[in-house]
Design a protein around this motif. Structure first.
Motif, PDB file in Angstrom:
ATOM      1  N   ASP A  43       0.865  -1.178   0.000  1.00  0.00           N
ATOM      2  CA  ASP A  43       0.000   0.000   0.000  1.00  0.00           C
ATOM      3  C   ASP A  43       0.907   1.236   0.000  1.00  0.00           C
ATOM      4  OD1 ASP A  43      -1.938   1.912   0.241  1.00  0.00           O
ATOM      5  OD2 ASP A  43      -2.924   1.025   1.991  1.00  0.00           O
ATOM      6  N   GLU A  44       0.975   1.924  -1.155  1.00  0.00           N
ATOM      7  CA  GLU A  44       1.917   3.037  -1.286  1.00  0.00           C
ATOM      8  C   GLU A  44       1.269   4.228  -1.984  1.00  0.00           C
ATOM      9  OE1 GLU A  44       5.403   1.745  -3.292  1.00  0.00           O
ATOM     10  OE2 GLU A  44       5.977   0.296  -1.726  1.00  0.00           O
ATOM     11  N   LYS A  45       1.840   5.396  -1.748  1.00  0.00           N
ATOM     12  CA  LYS A  45       1.421   6.630  -2.421  1.00  0.00           C
ATOM     13  C   LYS A  45       2.202   6.780  -3.728  1.00  0.00           C
ATOM     14  CE  LYS A  45      -0.823   9.529  -0.881  1.00  0.00           C
ATOM     15  NZ  LYS A  45      -2.262   9.848  -1.023  1.00  0.00           N
ATOM     16  N   ASP A  46       1.549   7.368  -4.718  1.00  0.00           N
ATOM     17  CA  ASP A  46       2.193   7.631  -6.009  1.00  0.00           C
ATOM     18  C   ASP A  46       2.300   9.148  -6.221  1.00  0.00           C
ATOM     19  OD1 ASP A  46       2.478   4.882  -6.923  1.00  0.00           O
ATOM     20  OD2 ASP A  46       0.286   4.861  -7.066  1.00  0.00           O
ATOM     21  N   GLY A  47       3.204   9.518  -7.128  1.00  0.00           N
ATOM     22  CA  GLY A  47       3.451  10.947  -7.350  1.00  0.00           C
ATOM     23  C   GLY A  47       2.753  11.519  -8.553  1.00  0.00           C
ATOM     24  N   GLY A  48       1.673  10.938  -9.018  1.00  0.00           N
ATOM     25  CA  GLY A  48       0.945  11.458 -10.152  1.00  0.00           C
ATOM     26  C   GLY A  48       1.377  10.888 -11.484  1.00  0.00           C
ATOM     27  N   ASP A  49       2.252   9.891 -11.474  1.00  0.00           N
ATOM     28  CA  ASP A  49       2.651   9.245 -12.721  1.00  0.00           C
ATOM     29  C   ASP A  49       1.488   8.448 -13.299  1.00  0.00           C
ATOM     30  OD1 ASP A  49       5.183  10.272 -12.457  1.00  0.00           O
ATOM     31  OD2 ASP A  49       5.961   8.473 -11.434  1.00  0.00           O
ATOM     32  N   THR A  50       1.513   8.244 -14.603  1.00  0.00           N
ATOM     33  CA  THR A  50       0.434   7.508 -15.272  1.00  0.00           C
ATOM     34  C   THR A  50       0.650   6.002 -15.210  1.00  0.00           C
ATOM     35  OG1 THR A  50       1.594   7.708 -17.390  1.00  0.00           O
ATOM     36  CG2 THR A  50      -0.064   9.402 -16.853  1.00  0.00           C
ATOM     37  N   GLN A  51       1.687   5.593 -14.532  1.00  0.00           N
ATOM     38  CA  GLN A  51       1.950   4.152 -14.389  1.00  0.00           C
ATOM     39  C   GLN A  51       2.608   3.881 -13.051  1.00  0.00           C
ATOM     40  OE1 GLN A  51       5.281   1.745 -16.441  1.00  0.00           O
ATOM     41  NE2 GLN A  51       3.501   1.319 -17.733  1.00  0.00           N
ATOM     42  N   TRP A  52       2.174   2.797 -12.394  1.00  0.00           N
ATOM     43  CA  TRP A  52       2.848   2.371 -11.172  1.00  0.00           C
ATOM     44  C   TRP A  52       3.227   0.898 -11.265  1.00  0.00           C
ATOM     45  CZ3 TRP A  52       0.713  -1.666  -8.531  1.00  0.00           C
ATOM     46  CH2 TRP A  52      -0.667  -1.865  -8.630  1.00  0.00           C
ATOM     47  N   THR A  53       4.292   0.559 -10.598  1.00  0.00           N
ATOM     48  CA  THR A  53       4.775  -0.830 -10.574  1.00  0.00           C
ATOM     49  C   THR A  53       4.869  -1.277  -9.121  1.00  0.00           C
ATOM     50  OG1 THR A  53       6.052  -0.520 -12.602  1.00  0.00           O
ATOM     51  CG2 THR A  53       6.627  -2.393 -11.209  1.00  0.00           C
ATOM     52  N   GLY A  54       4.231  -2.383  -8.839  1.00  0.00           N
ATOM     53  CA  GLY A  54       4.275  -2.946  -7.495  1.00  0.00           C
ATOM     54  C   GLY A  54       4.765  -4.379  -7.547  1.00  0.00           C
ATOM     55  N   SER A  55       5.364  -4.807  -6.475  1.00  0.00           N
ATOM     56  CA  SER A  55       5.871  -6.183  -6.424  1.00  0.00           C
ATOM     57  C   SER A  55       5.513  -6.816  -5.096  1.00  0.00           C
ATOM     58  CB  SER A  55       7.391  -6.205  -6.630  1.00  0.00           C
ATOM     59  OG  SER A  55       8.034  -5.481  -5.593  1.00  0.00           O
ATOM     60  N   ALA A  56       5.396  -8.122  -5.116  1.00  0.00           N
ATOM     61  CA  ALA A  56       5.100  -8.882  -3.902  1.00  0.00           C
ATOM     62  C   ALA A  56       5.868 -10.185  -3.953  1.00  0.00           C
ATOM     63  CB  ALA A  56       3.603  -9.150  -3.773  1.00  0.00           C
ATOM     64  N   ASP A  57       6.493 -10.501  -2.867  1.00  0.00           N
ATOM     65  CA  ASP A  57       7.219 -11.760  -2.771  1.00  0.00           C
ATOM     66  C   ASP A  57       6.198 -12.886  -2.623  1.00  0.00           C
ATOM     67  OD1 ASP A  57       8.959 -13.810  -2.374  1.00  0.00           O
ATOM     68  OD2 ASP A  57      10.013 -12.907  -0.675  1.00  0.00           O
ATOM     69  N   VAL A  58       6.322 -13.919  -3.450  1.00  0.00           N
ATOM     70  CA  VAL A  58       5.367 -15.040  -3.398  1.00  0.00           C
ATOM     71  C   VAL A  58       5.341 -15.656  -2.009  1.00  0.00           C
ATOM     72  CG1 VAL A  58       4.861 -17.333  -4.306  1.00  0.00           C
ATOM     73  CG2 VAL A  58       5.555 -15.503  -5.859  1.00  0.00           C
ATOM     74  N   ASN A  59       6.480 -15.702  -1.357  1.00  0.00           N
ATOM     75  CA  ASN A  59       6.530 -16.290  -0.014  1.00  0.00           C
ATOM     76  C   ASN A  59       5.728 -15.488   1.005  1.00  0.00           C
ATOM     77  OD1 ASN A  59       8.060 -18.566  -0.570  1.00  0.00           O
ATOM     78  ND2 ASN A  59       9.998 -17.463  -0.340  1.00  0.00           N
ATOM     79  N   ASP A  60       5.444 -14.211   0.696  1.00  0.00           N
ATOM     80  CA  ASP A  60       4.675 -13.393   1.634  1.00  0.00           C
ATOM     81  C   ASP A  60       3.248 -13.918   1.791  1.00  0.00           C
ATOM     82  OD1 ASP A  60       6.819 -11.790   2.091  1.00  0.00           O
ATOM     83  OD2 ASP A  60       6.171 -10.182   0.727  1.00  0.00           O
ATOM     84  N   TYR A  61       2.692 -14.492   0.741  1.00  0.00           N
ATOM     85  CA  TYR A  61       1.323 -14.993   0.840  1.00  0.00           C
ATOM     86  C   TYR A  61       1.214 -16.500   0.651  1.00  0.00           C
ATOM     87  CZ  TYR A  61       1.502 -14.680  -4.303  1.00  0.00           C
ATOM     88  OH  TYR A  61       1.855 -14.797  -5.623  1.00  0.00           O
ATOM     89  N   ALA A  62       2.330 -17.161   0.355  1.00  0.00           N
ATOM     90  CA  ALA A  62       2.292 -18.616   0.184  1.00  0.00           C
ATOM     91  C   ALA A  62       3.365 -19.288   1.035  1.00  0.00           C
ATOM     92  CB  ALA A  62       2.478 -18.979  -1.287  1.00  0.00           C
ATOM     93  N   LYS A  63       3.645 -18.684   2.198  1.00  0.00           N
ATOM     94  CA  LYS A  63       4.692 -19.219   3.066  1.00  0.00           C
ATOM     95  C   LYS A  63       4.353 -20.619   3.563  1.00  0.00           C
ATOM     96  CE  LYS A  63       6.495 -16.393   5.979  1.00  0.00           C
ATOM     97  NZ  LYS A  63       6.687 -15.508   7.151  1.00  0.00           N
ATOM     98  N   TYR A  64       3.060 -20.839   3.821  1.00  0.00           N
ATOM     99  CA  TYR A  64       2.663 -22.105   4.433  1.00  0.00           C
ATOM    100  C   TYR A  64       1.878 -23.014   3.490  1.00  0.00           C
ATOM    101  CZ  TYR A  64       3.836 -19.381   8.551  1.00  0.00           C
ATOM    102  OH  TYR A  64       4.496 -18.603   9.460  1.00  0.00           O
ATOM    103  N   GLY A  65       1.783 -22.658   2.221  1.00  0.00           N
ATOM    104  CA  GLY A  65       0.999 -23.490   1.330  1.00  0.00           C
ATOM    105  C   GLY A  65       1.329 -23.248  -0.128  1.00  0.00           C
ATOM    106  N   VAL A  66       0.636 -23.984  -0.981  1.00  0.00           N
ATOM    107  CA  VAL A  66       0.776 -23.853  -2.426  1.00  0.00           C
ATOM    108  C   VAL A  66      -0.624 -23.695  -3.004  1.00  0.00           C
ATOM    109  CG1 VAL A  66       2.939 -25.156  -2.549  1.00  0.00           C
ATOM    110  CG2 VAL A  66       0.766 -26.382  -2.647  1.00  0.00           C
ATOM    111  N   GLY A  67      -0.760 -23.916  -4.308  1.00  0.00           N
ATOM    112  CA  GLY A  67      -2.096 -23.894  -4.908  1.00  0.00           C
ATOM    113  C   GLY A  67      -2.491 -22.541  -5.442  1.00  0.00           C
ATOM    114  N   LEU A  68      -3.812 -22.303  -5.466  1.00  0.00           N
ATOM    115  CA  LEU A  68      -4.382 -21.129  -6.113  1.00  0.00           C
ATOM    116  C   LEU A  68      -4.621 -19.988  -5.119  1.00  0.00           C
ATOM    117  CD1 LEU A  68      -7.013 -22.840  -8.451  1.00  0.00           C
ATOM    118  CD2 LEU A  68      -4.810 -21.852  -9.115  1.00  0.00           C
ATOM    119  N   TYR A  69      -4.218 -18.766  -5.519  1.00  0.00           N
ATOM    120  CA  TYR A  69      -4.446 -17.576  -4.720  1.00  0.00           C
ATOM    121  C   TYR A  69      -4.951 -16.471  -5.641  1.00  0.00           C
ATOM    122  CZ  TYR A  69      -1.608 -19.911  -1.184  1.00  0.00           C
ATOM    123  OH  TYR A  69      -1.114 -20.798  -0.275  1.00  0.00           O
ATOM    124  N   LYS A  70      -5.871 -15.663  -5.134  1.00  0.00           N
ATOM    125  CA  LYS A  70      -6.382 -14.535  -5.905  1.00  0.00           C
ATOM    126  C   LYS A  70      -5.705 -13.258  -5.429  1.00  0.00           C
ATOM    127  CE  LYS A  70     -10.658 -12.210  -7.314  1.00  0.00           C
ATOM    128  NZ  LYS A  70     -12.144 -12.198  -7.175  1.00  0.00           N
TER     129      LYS A  70
END
Length: 380
Positions: free
Chosen positions: A93-120
């Motif tokens: 959750d971050e603030k942007d400076g008015g650019d027309t494009q933003w790039t975000g990243s998430a480490d897969v282990n952050d939401y799949a540390k204890y499991g595998v399979g399908l995530y939304k």
């Protein structure tokens, strides 16, 4: 019996329904004046409910989300969230400076540390003019489900829920079996009293029988909550006539009341059913069969309740028939004992009476003794 079988079939179909993955959506998963890519793949034409459209990743990978405004309006802020059972878990959750494009990243282990399979995963950007853009996509974390913490926990929960459900059913069977044996012992005691020439009233017999086969308790809040489910699976019988509850009737002066059949529900069985079916829902997510959505979660709970009702109702069906067979056998013993006493007294058999329903009916009394021999001298 046909109604009960139909109820069982409907409930099992209902329980299996949650296992069917949601059909692919034909509409795009991106809303607002934006385009979204995940790991370089445009998610606009993809479905966030079909595993065939899932973006496959490995543990340790990084998920890169890029959202681009379709016009010159820039972004004020953006966030990336993980959706499980309808709940949103923030990943960024971050603030942007008015650019027309933003790039975000998430480490897969952050939401799949204890499991595998399908995530939304859901990405949302808020434009400076107040417009919002959202994009959703399924991520498939590849791996072995039964070696993950979530998979092992779900498998253990399934066994626990199944044990609670079966334990509740077995406990019900044992209670009804004990009831049948108690009726047999009670009948033996009453027959001995009849043979001994004691006076027994129908009220005494009914009270004794009801102390063993107690009537259904008052309606509870739990039963009222489950009533729509009874109706859904067709477990409500068309009638509660005693003759439909099992146990044939003997032709004699006594007709003992039977236990009417009604659908049942067990709190322990319901908890066990819900744990088991919810564990299956999680296993489906871990095996990448269907995602852990809110609809699947609710459907799993409903399926668990339906299975608990079916199990408990089948147990009550068998139990009432078993207990009524014991009552019918007691009825036969009573009538045979009374008939034997009357035969020994030289009296004709008594015509059958109606079923006993209250303690105000005339008492069951042994017949009077035959007249004594007067040496052939008749009475004046």
């Amino acid at each position: 019996m046909k109604r009960v079988l139909a109820g069982v079939t409907l409930a099992l179909l209902f329980a299996a329904l949650f296992a069917t993955p949601a059909p692919p959506r034909v509409s795009a998963e991106v809303s607002g004046p934006c385009t979204v890519t995940v790991n370089g793949r445009d998610i606009g034409p993809l479905s966030a409910s079909s595993k065939d459209d899932a973006v496959k990743v490995e543990k340790g990978d990084t998920l890169t989300v890029v959202m681009t405004s379709s016009d010159a309006t820039g972004f004020d802020s953006h966030k990336i969230e993980l959706e499980l059972s309808g709940l949103r878990i923030p990943l960024q959750d971050e603030k942007d400076g008015g650019d027309t494009q933003w790039t975000g990243s998430a480490d897969v282990n952050d939401y799949a540390k204890y499991g595998v399979g399908l995530y939304k995963v859901v990405g949302e950007g808020k434009l400076i003019d107040g417009t919002s853009c959202t994009g959703a996509v399924l991520i498939e974390v590849q791996g072995t489900a039964l070696t993950s913490v979530a998979g092992i926990t779900a498998a253990a929960a399934f066994l626990l829920g199944l044990a609670l459900l079966l334990g509740s059913s077995i406990g019900g069977l044992r209670r009804y079996d004990a009831m049948g044996k108690s009726v047999e012992e009670w009948a033996g005691t009453m027959v001995k009293r009849i043979n001994a020439g004691e006076t027994l009233g129908p009220g005494e017999l009914i009270v004794g029988l009801r102390d063993i086969a107690k009537p259904r308790p008052p309606i509870t809040l739990w039963m009222l909550t489950m009533l729509p489910l009874f109706v859904f699976i067709g477990a409500i019988p068309a009638g509660a006539a005693p003759s439909a509850s099992g146990g044939g009737r003997s032709i004699g002066p006594l007709n003992l009341p039977r236990i009417p059949f009604r659908p049942g529900v067990s709190v322990i069985g319901s908890v066990g059913g819900m744990i088991a079916t919810e564990a299956v829902v999680v296993l489906f997510q871990q095996f990448a069969i269907s995602p852990l959505t809110q609809s699947n979660t609710l459907l799993g709970l409903a399926a668990g309740l339906a299975l608990a009702v079916v199990f408990t109702t089948v147990v009550k069906l068998w139990g009432t028939r078993h207990a009524n067979d014991a009552i019918a056998a007691a009825e036969v013993r009573f009538n045979e004992a009374l008939a034997q006493v009357r035969r020994e007294a030289g009296l004709p058999p008594v015509a059958p009476t109606t079923e006993m329903t209250s303690a105000t009916e005339p008492p069951v009394m042994p017949p009077p003794s035959p007249p004594t021999d007067t040496g052939g001298v008749g009475e004046p």
